[in-house]
Design an enzyme around this catalytic site. Structure first.
Site, PDB file in Angstrom:
ATOM      1  N   GLU A 276       0.762  -1.182  -0.013  1.00  0.00           N
ATOM      2  CA  GLU A 276      -0.029  -0.075   0.194  1.00  0.00           C
ATOM      3  C   GLU A 276       0.662   1.242   0.119  1.00  0.00           C
ATOM      4  OE1 GLU A 276      -3.503  -1.688   2.747  1.00  0.00           O
ATOM      5  OE2 GLU A 276      -2.101  -0.578   3.512  1.00  0.00           O
ATOM      6  N   PRO A 277       1.697   1.561  -0.896  1.00  0.00           N
ATOM      7  CA  PRO A 277       2.512   2.542  -1.070  1.00  0.00           C
ATOM      8  C   PRO A 277       2.103   3.936  -1.276  1.00  0.00           C
ATOM      9  CG  PRO A 277       2.773   1.608  -2.931  1.00  0.00           C
ATOM     10  CD  PRO A 277       1.863   0.635  -2.274  1.00  0.00           C
ATOM     11  N   GLY A 278       2.125   4.987  -0.866  1.00  0.00           N
ATOM     12  CA  GLY A 278       1.533   6.222  -1.006  1.00  0.00           C
ATOM     13  C   GLY A 278       2.623   7.177  -1.183  1.00  0.00           C
ATOM     14  N   ARG A 279       3.253   7.437  -0.117  1.00  0.00           N
ATOM     15  CA  ARG A 279       4.375   8.750  -0.132  1.00  0.00           C
ATOM     16  C   ARG A 279       5.562   8.282  -1.221  1.00  0.00           C
ATOM     17  NH1 ARG A 279       5.361  11.706   4.089  1.00  0.00           N
ATOM     18  NH2 ARG A 279       4.462  10.146   5.638  1.00  0.00           N
ATOM     19  N   ARG A 315       1.947  20.094   6.444  1.00  0.00           N
ATOM     20  CA  ARG A 315       3.100  19.124   6.823  1.00  0.00           C
ATOM     21  C   ARG A 315       3.964  19.799   7.759  1.00  0.00           C
ATOM     22  NH1 ARG A 315       6.190  16.285   4.593  1.00  0.00           N
ATOM     23  NH2 ARG A 315       6.101  14.432   5.918  1.00  0.00           N
ATOM     24  N   TYR A 319       3.330  18.379  11.288  1.00  0.00           N
ATOM     25  CA  TYR A 319       4.417  17.261  11.994  1.00  0.00           C
ATOM     26  C   TYR A 319       5.734  17.926  12.032  1.00  0.00           C
ATOM     27  CZ  TYR A 319       1.201  14.232   9.285  1.00  0.00           C
ATOM     28  OH  TYR A 319       0.101  13.537   8.913  1.00  0.00           O
ATOM     29  N   CYS A 358      -4.093  33.854   9.364  1.00  0.00           N
ATOM     30  CA  CYS A 358      -4.082  34.429  10.834  1.00  0.00           C
ATOM     31  C   CYS A 358      -3.738  33.552  11.636  1.00  0.00           C
ATOM     32  CB  CYS A 358      -5.411  34.999  10.937  1.00  0.00           C
ATOM     33  SG  CYS A 358      -5.832  36.414   9.819  1.00  0.00           S
ATOM     34  N   GLU A 359      -2.546  32.997  11.696  1.00  0.00           N
ATOM     35  CA  GLU A 359      -2.240  31.739  12.602  1.00  0.00           C
ATOM     36  C   GLU A 359      -0.763  31.870  12.791  1.00  0.00           C
ATOM     37  OE1 GLU A 359      -3.176  28.885  14.277  1.00  0.00           O
ATOM     38  OE2 GLU A 359      -5.343  29.157  13.590  1.00  0.00           O
TER      39      GLU A 359
HETATM   40  C1  PLP Z   1      -1.502   6.050   5.127  1.00  0.00           C
HETATM   41  C2  PLP Z   1      -1.592   4.497   4.811  1.00  0.00           C
HETATM   42  C3  PLP Z   1      -0.469   3.852   4.038  1.00  0.00           C
HETATM   43  C4  PLP Z   1       0.233   4.727   2.867  1.00  0.00           C
HETATM   44  O1  PLP Z   1       1.203   5.123   3.786  1.00  0.00           O
HETATM   45  P1  PLP Z   1       2.604   5.765   2.759  1.00  0.00           P
HETATM   46  O2  PLP Z   1       3.516   6.096   3.900  1.00  0.00           O
HETATM   47  O3  PLP Z   1       2.130   7.151   2.186  1.00  0.00           O
HETATM   48  O4  PLP Z   1       3.164   4.867   2.011  1.00  0.00           O
HETATM   49  C5  PLP Z   1      -0.988   2.536   3.470  1.00  0.00           C
HETATM   50  N1  PLP Z   1      -1.711   1.778   4.299  1.00  0.00           N
HETATM   51  C6  PLP Z   1      -2.463   2.425   5.216  1.00  0.00           C
HETATM   52  C7  PLP Z   1      -3.353   1.591   6.094  1.00  0.00           C
HETATM   53  C8  PLP Z   1      -2.257   3.899   5.659  1.00  0.00           C
HETATM   54  O5  PLP Z   1      -3.055   4.279   6.579  1.00  0.00           O
END
Ligand code: PLP
Length: 448
Positions: A276-279, A315, A319, A358-359
């Site tokens: 499940e890659p996103g980043r 971010r 973070y 305004c923060e």
């Molecule tokens: C956010 C999330 C991801 C993706 O994470 P990345 O760091 O963007 O790869 C994958 N699985 C689950 C369940 C998430 O909540």
């Protein structure tokens, strides 16, 4: 890697000057590089080829339909965490059977819709949720495949807000409880418990947390087999790093080799893998482009005030994240050779790069070394902004959301139009009276 490069003295996205795109669509705008998205996806698939995973791109990292379609065309499935994200995946042409759905708080309506759509897997996070899924599936006369999200209690050494695989976080059930979970629910006929899911945090820059989590998972697979439960799929989640600074993240192959050591024998036993890659796919594939409105000095501090801040990119303030920021068309003396906190360029001075809201928390960078000649009207690029950028953007202070542009080679496409003031107010322009008494009656009926 990415296809944002300084050429002929200015920043290009693939083969287009960023300046031209920004002048056409205005600022703030997100610009994504299709070639970068594709290259990242392909590298991931190649690195993990020995276990042929279904790559379910994490929609929450950047859910723009143009981005989803790009990845779907390459064969990606989607990882969704809400009904809204499942709707996005579907709008991008991804069949629900290639989607996995996680999240600690799925509503009944979301679960039923996912079941009807034919969701690939529901990733279940608690006993209470499982009982609800089973009950809803039975009521609908349907079956749905379920994976149990386990919490392997490993420390991914990342920000505590994005650390999701330690015991004290709200995600999944711990390993000791996983066997009881299967003993109790593993024979349900409507909710078919057949997978394990983990996602330990993000971003993770070393392979050890993965190795540790997967080792524990493999042991659980064996325990469950002894208990009479066969695991068919393991979803390893996401969390692979991105290059916020030049070459910060290990190559995907590095993660893959460590994971494959443990995963390949499981794959050879017939277990299917999901990632499940996103980043790691989208972060470096996107920049945020801003216009400098004013510069000012207050005491010893120099401020660069831009036309968006935490509303467009949360971010840094949420973070404490680092994003490299640099002028789109700097003077020749200021061309950056690397993206880092200190780019080591003479003639830079410390600035706070802030937004218009305004923060006091509305900043993109504090005490950042930047060229001292940055002036009103300049364009700034905020790099590695593709992930958790637009998807976390807000309209705070009634600021319309930024436009989004997808670039491939020399062509650019607006994949999200800039919002208008009418868009801001769209759901308020007409008011709807409701009969509160009727609502009470419906509630009483529902809870009887
Ligand atoms: C956010 C999330 C991801 C993706 O994470 P990345 O760091 O963007 O790869 C994958 N699985 C689950 C369940 C998430 O909540």
């Amino acid at each position: 890697m990415d296809l944002f490069t300084y050429r002929n003295g200015e920043l290009y996205v693939e083969d287009l000057p960023v300046r031209h795109v920004a002048e056409k669509v205005g600022t703030p705008c997100y610009i994504y590089s299709r070639g970068t998205l594709e290259e990242h996806y392909d590298r991931l698939v190649a690195a993990f080829a020995p276990i042929a995973p279904l790559v379910c791109y994490s929609v929450k990292s950047c859910g723009n339909l143009g981005v989803l379609r790009t990845l779907a065309a390459r064969g990606a499935g989607m990882d969704v965490v809400s009904g809204g994200e499942l709707a996005r995946a579907s709008a991008a042409g991804v069949p629900a059977s290639k989607c996995v759905y996680a999240g600690v708080g799925k509503t009944d309506a979301e679960i039923v819709a996912a079941i009807h759509a034919g969701i690939g897997l529901l990733n279940c996070e608690s006993e209470a949720e499982f009982e609800n899924i089973a009950c809803l599936a039975a009521r609908e006369g349907a079956t749905v495949r379920v994976a149990l999200r386990i919490n392997p209690d490993v420390d991914p050494k990342t920000h505590r807000y994005t650390s999701t695989g330690k015991k004290e976080t709200k995600f999944g059930v711990d390993l000791e409880r996983a066997r009881q979970f299967f003993a109790r629910y593993g024979r349900d006929r409507h909710a078919r418990l057949e997978g394990l899911h983990l996602h330990i945090g993000s971003p993770i820059y070393t392979v050890d947390p993965y190795r540790e989590a997967l080792t524990k998972t493999a042991a659980l697979v064996d325990d469950l087999a002894r208990d009479g439960f066969e695991i068919r799929s393991i979803d390893l989640g996401g969390g692979f790093g991105a290059d916020y600074e030049s070459a910060q993240s290990p190559p995907l192959k590095h993660y893959a080799d460590a994971i494959l050591e443990i995963a390949k024998p499981l794959y050879d036993r017939g277990i299917r893998f999901i990632l499940e890659p996103g980043r790691t796919i989208v972060a470096n594939a996107g920049i945020l482009v801003l216009r400098v409105l004013y510069t000012k000095t207050s005491g010893d501090k120099r401020f660069i005030i831009c036309d968006a801040g935490m509303n467009a990119l949360l971010r840094p303030s949420h973070y404490g994240s680092f994003h490299f920021i640099w002028p789109v068309a700097p003077d020749a003396a200021y061309l950056p050779s690397r993206r880092a906190l200190d780019p080591e360029i003479p003639g830079t001075v410390a600035h706070d790069v802030v937004g218009p809201l305004c923060e006091s928390g509305d900043f993109l960078a504090l005490d950042r070394m930047l060229p001292q000649n940055i002036a009103r009207g300049d364009l700034l690029a905020v790099f590695t902004a593709g992930a958790y950028g637009m998807s976390m953007a807000s309209r705070y202070n009634s600021t319309p959301l930024p436009a989004e542009v997808l670039v491939a080679g020399k062509t650019a496409e607006i994949v999200r139009a800039r919002e208008t003031y009418t868009d801001l107010m769209a759901h308020e322009l007409e008011t709807t009276p409701i009969e509160v008494g009727a609502v009470d009656a419906a509630l009483a009926e529902a809870t009887r």
